[in-house]
Design a protein around this motif. Sequence first.
Motif, short mmCIF file in Angstrom:
data_model
loop_
_atom_site.label_atom_id
_atom_site.label_comp_id
_atom_site.label_asym_id
_atom_site.label_seq_id
_atom_site.Cartn_x
_atom_site.Cartn_y
_atom_site.Cartn_z
N TYR A 110 39.30 43.95 32.81
CA TYR A 110 37.86 44.25 32.67
C TYR A 110 37.67 45.47 31.78
CZ TYR A 110 37.08 40.78 36.21
OH TYR A 110 37.05 39.59 36.87
N ARG A 111 38.55 46.45 31.94
CA ARG A 111 38.45 47.66 31.13
C ARG A 111 38.72 47.36 29.65
NH1 ARG A 111 38.43 52.63 33.74
NH2 ARG A 111 38.27 52.40 35.99
N ARG B 291 27.27 41.52 45.37
CA ARG B 291 26.94 40.92 44.07
C ARG B 291 27.15 39.41 44.15
NH1 ARG B 291 31.95 43.50 40.99
NH2 ARG B 291 33.54 42.10 41.76
N ARG C 199 33.87 37.35 33.78
CA ARG C 199 34.75 37.04 34.91
C ARG C 199 35.55 35.76 34.62
NH1 ARG C 199 33.99 40.91 38.46
NH2 ARG C 199 35.75 40.09 39.61
N ARG D 271 29.09 51.99 46.40
CA ARG D 271 29.85 51.06 45.55
C ARG D 271 30.36 49.87 46.38
NH1 ARG D 271 34.77 52.76 41.67
NH2 ARG D 271 35.30 50.61 41.19
N SER E 143 44.18 43.85 37.70
CA SER E 143 43.09 43.06 37.11
C SER E 143 42.00 43.94 36.53
CB SER E 143 42.51 42.07 38.12
OG SER E 143 41.97 42.76 39.21
N GLY E 144 41.82 45.15 37.10
CA GLY E 144 40.80 46.06 36.58
C GLY E 144 41.04 46.39 35.11
N GLY F 70 43.08 43.57 42.94
CA GLY F 70 41.70 43.53 42.47
C GLY F 70 40.73 43.38 43.62
N ARG F 71 39.65 42.63 43.37
CA ARG F 71 38.62 42.48 44.40
C ARG F 71 38.42 41.03 44.81
NH1 ARG F 71 38.15 46.67 41.87
NH2 ARG F 71 37.23 48.62 42.45
N ASP F 72 38.85 40.11 43.95
CA ASP F 72 38.62 38.68 44.24
C ASP F 72 39.88 37.88 43.91
OD1 ASP F 72 38.55 39.09 41.52
OD2 ASP F 72 36.94 37.68 41.14
N ILE F 73 41.03 38.53 44.07
CA ILE F 73 42.28 37.89 43.63
C ILE F 73 42.70 36.79 44.61
CG2 ILE F 73 44.69 38.30 42.97
CD1 ILE F 73 42.47 39.58 41.15
N VAL G 197 32.15 49.72 32.76
CA VAL G 197 32.94 48.56 33.21
C VAL G 197 32.29 47.81 34.38
CG1 VAL G 197 34.51 49.94 34.67
CG2 VAL G 197 35.29 47.77 33.75
N SER G 198 31.54 48.50 35.23
CA SER G 198 30.90 47.79 36.35
C SER G 198 29.90 46.76 35.84
CB SER G 198 30.10 48.73 37.25
OG SER G 198 30.93 49.55 37.93
N SER H 242 31.79 43.89 34.04
CA SER H 242 32.57 43.02 34.93
C SER H 242 31.69 42.18 35.85
CB SER H 242 33.57 43.84 35.75
OG SER H 242 32.90 44.70 36.66
O1 DC Z 1 40.15 49.07 39.59
P1 DC Z 1 39.41 49.57 38.35
O2 DC Z 1 38.59 50.82 38.58
O3 DC Z 1 40.30 49.71 37.13
O4 DC Z 1 38.37 48.40 38.04
C1 DC Z 1 37.50 48.48 36.96
C2 DC Z 1 36.22 47.72 37.24
O5 DC Z 1 36.44 46.33 37.25
C3 DC Z 1 35.52 48.09 38.53
O6 DC Z 1 34.17 48.39 38.24
C4 DC Z 1 35.57 46.86 39.37
C5 DC Z 1 35.86 45.75 38.40
N1 DC Z 1 36.80 44.76 38.93
C6 DC Z 1 36.28 43.59 39.41
O7 DC Z 1 35.08 43.42 39.43
N2 DC Z 1 37.12 42.61 39.87
C7 DC Z 1 38.44 42.80 39.86
N3 DC Z 1 39.25 41.82 40.29
C8 DC Z 1 38.99 44.02 39.39
C9 DC Z 1 38.14 44.98 38.92
#
Ligand code: DC
Length: 227
Positions: A38-39, A185, A107, A178, A34-35, A127-130, A97-98, A101
């Motif tokens: 966002y990238r 957030r 989102r 981080r 998923s990152g 990812g972080r919220d999958i 990207v932070s 995103s």
């Molecule tokens: O995993 P990565 O470094 O490629 O992620 C890039 C950015 O996207 C990182 O700053 C966190 C954000 N991200 C997010 O907020 N939610 C996700 N599901 C995946 C990535």
Amino acid sequence: MSGRVVAIDGPAASGKSTTARQVAERLGFLHVNSGLFYRAITWAALREGLTGGDSGLRRWMPELEIEPVVGEGVVDVRVEGEAAGAELQGREVSAHVSTVSAYGFVRDRVLTLLRAAAELADVVCDGRDIGSVVFPDASLKIFLVADVRERARRRLLDYLVEPSDDAISAEAERLGARDRADSTRERAPLIRAPDAVEIDTTNLTPEAVVRRILDLAAERGLSPRAG
Ligand code: DC
């Protein structure tokens, strides 16, 4: 019909992507990072000179053409008709990207794209919220954790930096900051879904983590579909 989904979440440098790629390969699913989405949005926004504030980005977002496409073992992302490449991992995209995103409208767009990706195939999405937000009905949800110093050590090795005690301490401090930003957030913070299985990878090899997830997948009847 939507495909089956394995969701893998966790903090920075917890090994999500590597684990997800291998689990996907062994299950015959496609890996969705998923990152990367966002990238890709950040990369396209930079090309338009649009990362200064959120109002320009918000106005431009509906014009942006972006779609998930099936690649070799993965779901790739196509932006304005072009396959996005190595630039997505570059310094400029990483630096912005932070911020990008964290916007709710970004989102929302990525959530739609990830759900569209799961329409294309069975997927392992990291990812972080999958498991919490994007696929609350995933067949299997994993939450990877690891001691912050161990994550720092792994990240230094990734960067080909000698993991001395001092270097580990400095990197652990950056990762800790981080983690706090990601967990607090407002929109889609890093949270463990109540039904996610937590795996502490601090003392596990990558192969042991993959095997544990494959065992859990088998318990839930997830295996490559015949034919
Ligand atoms: O995993 P990565 O470094 O490629 O992620 C890039 C950015 O996207 C990182 O700053 C966190 C954000 N991200 C997010 O907020 N939610 C996700 N599901 C995946 C990535």
